[in-house]
Design an enzyme around this catalytic site. Structure first.
Site, PDB file in Angstrom:
ATOM      1  N   HIS A  33      -0.665  33.165  57.896  1.00  0.00           N
ATOM      2  CA  HIS A  33       0.009  32.413  56.832  1.00  0.00           C
ATOM      3  C   HIS A  33       1.160  31.580  57.406  1.00  0.00           C
ATOM      4  O   HIS A  33       1.346  30.423  57.035  1.00  0.00           O
ATOM      5  CB  HIS A  33       0.602  33.369  55.782  1.00  0.00           C
ATOM      6  CG  HIS A  33      -0.402  34.189  55.033  1.00  0.00           C
ATOM      7  ND1 HIS A  33      -0.289  35.556  54.875  1.00  0.00           N
ATOM      8  CD2 HIS A  33      -1.547  33.843  54.383  1.00  0.00           C
ATOM      9  CE1 HIS A  33      -1.306  36.009  54.148  1.00  0.00           C
ATOM     10  NE2 HIS A  33      -2.088  34.994  53.834  1.00  0.00           N
ATOM     11  N   LYS A  58      -7.338  42.410  43.114  1.00  0.00           N
ATOM     12  CA  LYS A  58      -6.550  43.211  44.056  1.00  0.00           C
ATOM     13  C   LYS A  58      -5.485  44.054  43.365  1.00  0.00           C
ATOM     14  O   LYS A  58      -4.943  43.657  42.347  1.00  0.00           O
ATOM     15  CB  LYS A  58      -5.833  42.278  45.026  1.00  0.00           C
ATOM     16  CG  LYS A  58      -6.743  41.451  45.873  1.00  0.00           C
ATOM     17  CD  LYS A  58      -5.903  40.534  46.746  1.00  0.00           C
ATOM     18  CE  LYS A  58      -6.728  39.467  47.404  1.00  0.00           C
ATOM     19  NZ  LYS A  58      -5.940  38.469  48.081  1.00  0.00           N
ATOM     20  N   ARG A 107     -10.529  30.168  57.169  1.00  0.00           N
ATOM     21  CA  ARG A 107     -10.773  30.926  58.392  1.00  0.00           C
ATOM     22  C   ARG A 107     -12.224  30.824  58.819  1.00  0.00           C
ATOM     23  O   ARG A 107     -12.546  30.330  59.869  1.00  0.00           O
ATOM     24  CB  ARG A 107     -10.401  32.402  58.196  1.00  0.00           C
ATOM     25  CG  ARG A 107      -8.934  32.659  58.262  1.00  0.00           C
ATOM     26  CD  ARG A 107      -8.585  33.936  57.599  1.00  0.00           C
ATOM     27  NE  ARG A 107      -8.883  33.863  56.171  1.00  0.00           N
ATOM     28  CZ  ARG A 107      -8.543  34.770  55.293  1.00  0.00           C
ATOM     29  NH1 ARG A 107      -7.914  35.854  55.682  1.00  0.00           N
ATOM     30  NH2 ARG A 107      -8.825  34.618  54.021  1.00  0.00           N
ATOM     31  N   SER A 145      -4.554  39.727  55.331  1.00  0.00           N
ATOM     32  CA  SER A 145      -3.611  40.750  54.867  1.00  0.00           C
ATOM     33  C   SER A 145      -4.303  42.111  54.792  1.00  0.00           C
ATOM     34  O   SER A 145      -3.702  43.136  55.117  1.00  0.00           O
ATOM     35  CB  SER A 145      -3.064  40.374  53.483  1.00  0.00           C
ATOM     36  OG  SER A 145      -2.346  39.172  53.549  1.00  0.00           O
TER      37      SER A 145
HETATM   38  P1  ADP Z   1      -5.476  34.636  48.158  1.00  0.00           P
HETATM   39  O1  ADP Z   1      -5.502  35.979  47.507  1.00  0.00           O
HETATM   40  O2  ADP Z   1      -5.128  33.516  47.226  1.00  0.00           O
HETATM   41  O3  ADP Z   1      -6.659  34.305  49.030  1.00  0.00           O
HETATM   42  P2  ADP Z   1      -3.985  35.180  50.563  1.00  0.00           P
HETATM   43  O4  ADP Z   1      -2.553  35.619  50.590  1.00  0.00           O
HETATM   44  O5  ADP Z   1      -4.992  36.147  51.056  1.00  0.00           O
HETATM   45  O6  ADP Z   1      -4.192  34.717  49.085  1.00  0.00           O
HETATM   46  O7  ADP Z   1      -4.144  33.825  51.387  1.00  0.00           O
HETATM   47  C1  ADP Z   1      -3.446  32.665  51.018  1.00  0.00           C
HETATM   48  C2  ADP Z   1      -4.059  31.479  51.736  1.00  0.00           C
HETATM   49  O8  ADP Z   1      -3.859  31.627  53.146  1.00  0.00           O
HETATM   50  C3  ADP Z   1      -5.562  31.306  51.551  1.00  0.00           C
HETATM   51  O9  ADP Z   1      -5.854  29.929  51.509  1.00  0.00           O
HETATM   52  C4  ADP Z   1      -6.144  31.926  52.788  1.00  0.00           C
HETATM   53  O10 ADP Z   1      -7.413  31.374  53.105  1.00  0.00           O
HETATM   54  C5  ADP Z   1      -5.099  31.521  53.815  1.00  0.00           C
HETATM   55  N1  ADP Z   1      -5.094  32.406  54.975  1.00  0.00           N
HETATM   56  C6  ADP Z   1      -5.040  33.749  54.984  1.00  0.00           C
HETATM   57  N2  ADP Z   1      -5.073  34.227  56.246  1.00  0.00           N
HETATM   58  C7  ADP Z   1      -5.150  33.142  57.061  1.00  0.00           C
HETATM   59  C8  ADP Z   1      -5.266  32.950  58.476  1.00  0.00           C
HETATM   60  N3  ADP Z   1      -5.312  33.986  59.298  1.00  0.00           N
HETATM   61  N4  ADP Z   1      -5.339  31.685  58.944  1.00  0.00           N
HETATM   62  C9  ADP Z   1      -5.323  30.635  58.091  1.00  0.00           C
HETATM   63  N5  ADP Z   1      -5.248  30.745  56.753  1.00  0.00           N
HETATM   64  C10 ADP Z   1      -5.163  31.971  56.232  1.00  0.00           C
END
Ligand code: ADP
Length: 178
Positions: A33, A58, A107, A145
């Site tokens: 992130h 979630k 990803r 996460s």
């Molecule tokens: P959500 O529940 O909306 O998917 P996340 O907190 O899991 O929220 O992720 C927020 C954003 O960050 C999403 O667009 C996700 O694809 C992106 N993201 C999560 N992990 C990574 C990573 N390792 N590299 C690039 N983008 C990421």
């Protein structure tokens, strides 16, 4: 204003300041992130990390207040980045802060289908808000996460996966209790 012909754009300069929203649940924030936030902060005049209070399926490990505080600590060095929480429709929130860009990270192919669906739906709801996808840095392409939570709960090292500033808080909450 709707344009039938993309060439109608010729001669129009882009807006000088662009507010971009980076939405997610960030439960917890990872270095994947942070990489997206860092890169977005160089592209857009303002980046608003938008912490979603509602969830698809979630159950969060960290409360909204905890996630807000963790993100605040990590984005402190970025003068053009801030974090807020929001409930309800993302497009409503984006409009309320005059954001014209939604940032999402991609990803793997597995992210694509859901993201494509969301981007298409958001475009229908708010054609004036453009979704911009940023490819993950290769070294974070496996990082999520939920992986962080799983490794931490099993006592594994997550130091290379999460920001230093919030590492101990994550391990304290999720690490195995002795
Ligand atoms: P959500 O529940 O909306 O998917 P996340 O907190 O899991 O929220 O992720 C927020 C954003 O960050 C999403 O667009 C996700 O694809 C992106 N993201 C999560 N992990 C990574 C990573 N390792 N590299 C690039 N983008 C990421």
């Amino acid at each position: 204003m709707a344009r039938d012909n993309p060439n109608d754009l010729a001669g129009e300069s882009p807006p000088r300041s662009i507010v971009a929203v980076y939405p997610g649940s960030f439960d917890p924030l990872t270095l994947g992130h942070v990489d997206i936030i860092d890169r977005a902060s160089r592209l857009f005049s303002d980046v608003v990390v938008a912490l979603s209070e509602t969830t698809r399926t979630k159950r969060f490990s960290f409360s909204t207040e905890e996630r807000l505080a963790m993100i605040e600590r990590v984005i402190d060095p970025y003068p053009n980045v801030k974090v807020v929480s929001f409930g309800g429709l993302l497009t409503h929130f984006a409009r309320s802060i005059r954001a014209t860009v939604l940032i999402r990270g991609l990803r793997a192919i597995s992210d694509f289908e859901y993201e494509f669906q969301m981007a298409s739906m958001n475009h229908t709801l708010a054609p004036d808000v453009e979704t911009v996808f940023m490819m993950t840095a290769t070294k974070y392409s496996y990082l999520s996460s939920s992986i962080v939570k799983e490794i931490a709960s099993l006592g594994g090292n997550i130091a290379h996966l999460v920001p230093d500033a919030i590492h101990d808080q994550i391990v304290g909450r999720l690490g195995p209790k002795s």
